[in-house]
Design a protein around this motif. Structure first.
Motif, mmCIF file in Angstrom:
data_model
loop_
_atom_site.group_PDB
_atom_site.id
_atom_site.type_symbol
_atom_site.label_atom_id
_atom_site.label_comp_id
_atom_site.label_asym_id
_atom_site.label_seq_id
_atom_site.Cartn_x
_atom_site.Cartn_y
_atom_site.Cartn_z
ATOM 1 N N GLN A 50 17.203 -12.935 -14.733
ATOM 2 C CA GLN A 50 18.205 -12.939 -15.695
ATOM 3 C C GLN A 50 19.477 -12.567 -15.133
ATOM 4 O OE1 GLN A 50 15.423 -10.973 -14.772
ATOM 5 N NE2 GLN A 50 16.097 -8.780 -14.453
ATOM 6 N N THR A 51 20.549 -12.632 -15.978
ATOM 7 C CA THR A 51 21.603 -12.589 -15.092
ATOM 8 C C THR A 51 22.354 -10.847 -14.738
ATOM 9 O OG1 THR A 51 22.727 -12.368 -17.125
ATOM 10 C CG2 THR A 51 22.600 -14.500 -15.732
ATOM 11 N N THR A 52 21.561 -10.251 -15.850
ATOM 12 C CA THR A 52 22.020 -8.479 -15.534
ATOM 13 C C THR A 52 20.231 -7.670 -15.248
ATOM 14 O OG1 THR A 52 21.359 -8.346 -17.826
ATOM 15 C CG2 THR A 52 23.600 -8.553 -17.016
ATOM 16 N N GLY A 53 20.611 -6.688 -15.073
ATOM 17 C CA GLY A 53 19.340 -5.826 -14.491
ATOM 18 C C GLY A 53 19.504 -4.400 -14.598
ATOM 19 N N GLY A 54 18.398 -3.568 -14.929
ATOM 20 C CA GLY A 54 18.822 -2.010 -14.638
ATOM 21 C C GLY A 54 17.794 -1.308 -14.143
ATOM 22 N N TYR A 55 17.002 -2.188 -12.928
ATOM 23 C CA TYR A 55 16.513 -1.251 -11.600
ATOM 24 C C TYR A 55 17.581 -1.101 -10.345
ATOM 25 C CZ TYR A 55 11.584 -2.073 -13.908
ATOM 26 O OH TYR A 55 11.311 -2.474 -15.009
ATOM 27 N N PRO A 56 17.152 -0.764 -9.645
ATOM 28 C CA PRO A 56 18.162 -0.103 -8.186
ATOM 29 C C PRO A 56 17.571 -1.136 -7.581
ATOM 30 C CG PRO A 56 16.716 1.939 -8.588
ATOM 31 C CD PRO A 56 15.697 0.772 -10.144
ATOM 32 N N LEU A 57 18.890 -1.072 -7.355
ATOM 33 C CA LEU A 57 18.763 -3.249 -6.169
ATOM 34 C C LEU A 57 18.703 -2.101 -4.430
ATOM 35 C CD1 LEU A 57 21.208 -4.918 -8.116
ATOM 36 C CD2 LEU A 57 18.755 -5.010 -7.811
ATOM 37 N N ILE A 58 17.351 -2.060 -3.973
ATOM 38 C CA ILE A 58 17.716 -1.832 -2.483
ATOM 39 C C ILE A 58 18.271 -2.732 -1.202
ATOM 40 C CG2 ILE A 58 15.370 -3.031 -2.000
ATOM 41 C CD1 ILE A 58 14.651 -0.359 -1.468
ATOM 42 N N ASN A 98 0.603 -1.270 0.094
ATOM 43 C CA ASN A 98 0.053 0.095 -0.001
ATOM 44 C C ASN A 98 0.680 1.363 -0.023
ATOM 45 O OD1 ASN A 98 -2.682 -1.327 0.025
ATOM 46 N ND2 ASN A 98 -2.416 -2.106 2.596
ATOM 47 N N ASN A 99 2.258 1.390 -0.199
ATOM 48 C CA ASN A 99 2.948 1.975 -0.126
ATOM 49 C C ASN A 99 3.608 2.468 -1.478
ATOM 50 O OD1 ASN A 99 2.995 3.103 2.616
ATOM 51 N ND2 ASN A 99 3.523 1.846 3.665
ATOM 52 N N SER A 100 3.104 1.655 -1.984
ATOM 53 C CA SER A 100 3.859 2.001 -3.519
ATOM 54 C C SER A 100 3.599 3.320 -3.819
ATOM 55 C CB SER A 100 2.979 1.323 -4.720
ATOM 56 O OG SER A 100 1.639 1.275 -5.268
ATOM 57 N N GLN A 101 3.462 4.668 -2.961
ATOM 58 C CA GLN A 101 3.533 5.834 -4.320
ATOM 59 C C GLN A 101 4.692 6.604 -3.555
ATOM 60 O OE1 GLN A 101 0.129 7.983 -3.659
ATOM 61 N NE2 GLN A 101 0.668 10.099 -4.491
ATOM 62 N N ILE A 102 5.172 6.454 -1.923
ATOM 63 C CA ILE A 102 6.785 6.512 -1.372
ATOM 64 C C ILE A 102 7.493 5.927 -1.782
ATOM 65 C CG2 ILE A 102 7.301 6.597 0.658
ATOM 66 C CD1 ILE A 102 4.428 6.701 2.494
ATOM 67 N N MET A 103 7.207 4.840 -2.227
ATOM 68 C CA MET A 103 8.885 4.104 -2.900
ATOM 69 C C MET A 103 8.553 4.338 -4.022
ATOM 70 S SD MET A 103 7.783 0.465 -0.767
ATOM 71 C CE MET A 103 9.938 -0.469 -1.461
ATOM 72 N N GLN A 104 7.819 4.729 -4.890
ATOM 73 C CA GLN A 104 8.004 5.220 -6.474
ATOM 74 C C GLN A 104 9.002 6.352 -6.356
ATOM 75 O OE1 GLN A 104 4.390 7.163 -7.798
ATOM 76 N NE2 GLN A 104 3.437 5.283 -8.363
ATOM 77 N N HIS A 105 9.742 5.812 -7.945
ATOM 78 C CA HIS A 105 11.447 6.647 -7.889
ATOM 79 C C HIS A 105 11.312 6.546 -9.860
ATOM 80 C CE1 HIS A 105 13.358 3.857 -9.270
ATOM 81 N NE2 HIS A 105 12.910 2.513 -8.654
ATOM 82 N N SER A 106 12.355 7.222 -10.010
ATOM 83 C CA SER A 106 12.922 8.391 -11.578
ATOM 84 C C SER A 106 14.058 7.703 -11.745
ATOM 85 C CB SER A 106 12.319 9.677 -11.563
ATOM 86 O OG SER A 106 12.718 10.235 -11.272
ATOM 87 N N LEU A 107 14.762 6.709 -10.755
ATOM 88 C CA LEU A 107 16.176 6.786 -11.081
ATOM 89 C C LEU A 107 16.611 5.638 -12.505
ATOM 90 C CD1 LEU A 107 16.945 5.295 -7.047
ATOM 91 C CD2 LEU A 107 17.780 7.805 -8.645
ATOM 92 N N SER A 108 17.527 6.326 -12.952
ATOM 93 C CA SER A 108 18.208 5.976 -14.590
ATOM 94 C C SER A 108 19.178 4.975 -14.505
ATOM 95 C CB SER A 108 17.850 7.001 -15.608
ATOM 96 O OG SER A 108 18.550 6.127 -16.251
ATOM 97 N N LEU A 109 19.270 3.361 -13.991
ATOM 98 C CA LEU A 109 20.976 3.379 -14.068
ATOM 99 C C LEU A 109 21.248 2.370 -15.556
ATOM 100 C CD1 LEU A 109 19.817 2.071 -10.561
ATOM 101 C CD2 LEU A 109 21.359 4.133 -11.151
ATOM 102 N N HIS A 110 22.139 1.926 -15.346
ATOM 103 C CA HIS A 110 23.667 1.629 -16.624
ATOM 104 C C HIS A 110 23.263 -0.273 -15.317
ATOM 105 C CE1 HIS A 110 25.118 4.360 -18.922
ATOM 106 N NE2 HIS A 110 26.150 4.473 -17.719
#
Length: 313
Positions: A251-259, A214-226
């Protein structure tokens, strides 16, 4: 031989995975619940890495065309042998033409069937595991289907061993290491992640478990990463704020932030979560993660010691 009458939701051949090829883009695959896999194999005196059948949710029917011995572990999916109930954590002698059926249950998602001598199939890159995305390993690189024949070595000797084994307890608080992008996310995002109760999204599979909250709005972001390397246990945070816990077929690679990254001792828990189950997360130190892993290793060591005495007698 074992004939598949009904495969259920997903029935695959898995060992402990394909190791050493991630730099080539090859996923690990392998049993999601490694502890259930190992315990089941030990109950029939197999090697830990012998291939087993991984059954998801249930609704499966198998006919044995030769004598053998099996052990079940993982979720209790209401197994029966010719109508007689079987239970996870025990071994059972099987006679030719007997039928093993699974219904379903709420105690977990995946059951493991170890067969005396292991499942026979060719190795691909050193493993028999089925990689559904790459279509390699297991039974022609796919999930088993009705009328498929699974190769096993018959075992007709008397089976006098009836020792059971418990599975490690289930956890709803999942422990994590901090991810490499922890500092890039806002304090409000991190706090929400640590205090939120997440539920398992039905769109989850062997690639990863998607989480709703229910807190997805707080956890939304616009980070763009390699893109960078990821592994089973990596917790990605997409822009919509709904985390994804990567599993063995990811997959073995990804571009989303790793929390964060799930500690090794807790990763197997995700094999057994079902839709709408709730979990929370907490960050722990390396020392705490090591202690948790040592506790599970001790559980397996005690089982091995006990069974070695059993086989010796």
């Amino acid at each position: 031989m074992i004939k598949v009458i009904k495969p259920g939701i997903q029935l695959t051949i898995q060992d402990l995975g394909r190791v050493g090829f991630r730099h080539l883009g090859v996923s690990r695959s392998g049993s999601l619940d490694t502890y259930a896999h190992i315990i089941a194999n030990r109950l029939v005196n197999n090697h830990d890495n012998d291939a087993v059948l991984e059954l998801t949710v249930g609704l499966c029917e198998l006919q044995f065309e030769c004598d053998t011995v099996i052990a079940l572990h993982g979720a209790d999916l209401k197994a029966t042998l010719d109508g007689h109930p079987l239970y996870p954590g025990w071994s059972y002698p099987i006679k030719a033409m007997q039928t093993l059926k699974f219904a379903t249950g709420r105690g977990g998602s995946r059951a493991y069937i170890a067969v005396k001598g292991g499942i026979e199939c060719p190795e691909v890159m050193g493993s028999k595991s089925t990689d559904l995305g790459a279509a390699i390993g297991g039974f022609n690189g796919r999930a088993l289907q009705s009328d498929d024949i699974i190769k096993i070595t018959p075992y007709a000797q008397p089976w006098l061993y009836n020792k059971g084994a418990l599975t490690p307890p289930k956890r709803k608080v999942i422990r994590l290491h901090q991810g490499p992008h922890h500092e890039l996310l806002t304090p409000e995002c991190i706090n929400a992640f640590c205090t939120t109760s997440f539920t398992i999204n039905p769109n989850s599979n062997r690639m990863g478990v998607r989480l709703d909250h229910n807190n997805s709005q707080i956890m939304q972001h616009s980070l763009s990463l390699h893109s960078l390397a990821v592994a089973p246990g990596s917790v990605q945070l997409p822009p919509d704020g709904n985390p994804i816990v990567l599993l063995n077929d990811a997959q073995t690679t990804g571009g989303y932030p790793l929390i964060g990254h799930v500690i090794e001792a807790d990763l197997h828990q995700f094999a057994q979560f079902r839709t709408a189950d709730s979990i929370t997360f907490e960050f722990v130190t390396l020392e705490q993660a090591t202690a948790a892993k040592s506790k599970l290793d001790a559980h397996l060591s005690q089982l091995k010691l006990s069974l070695n005495r059993y086989w010796a007698n």
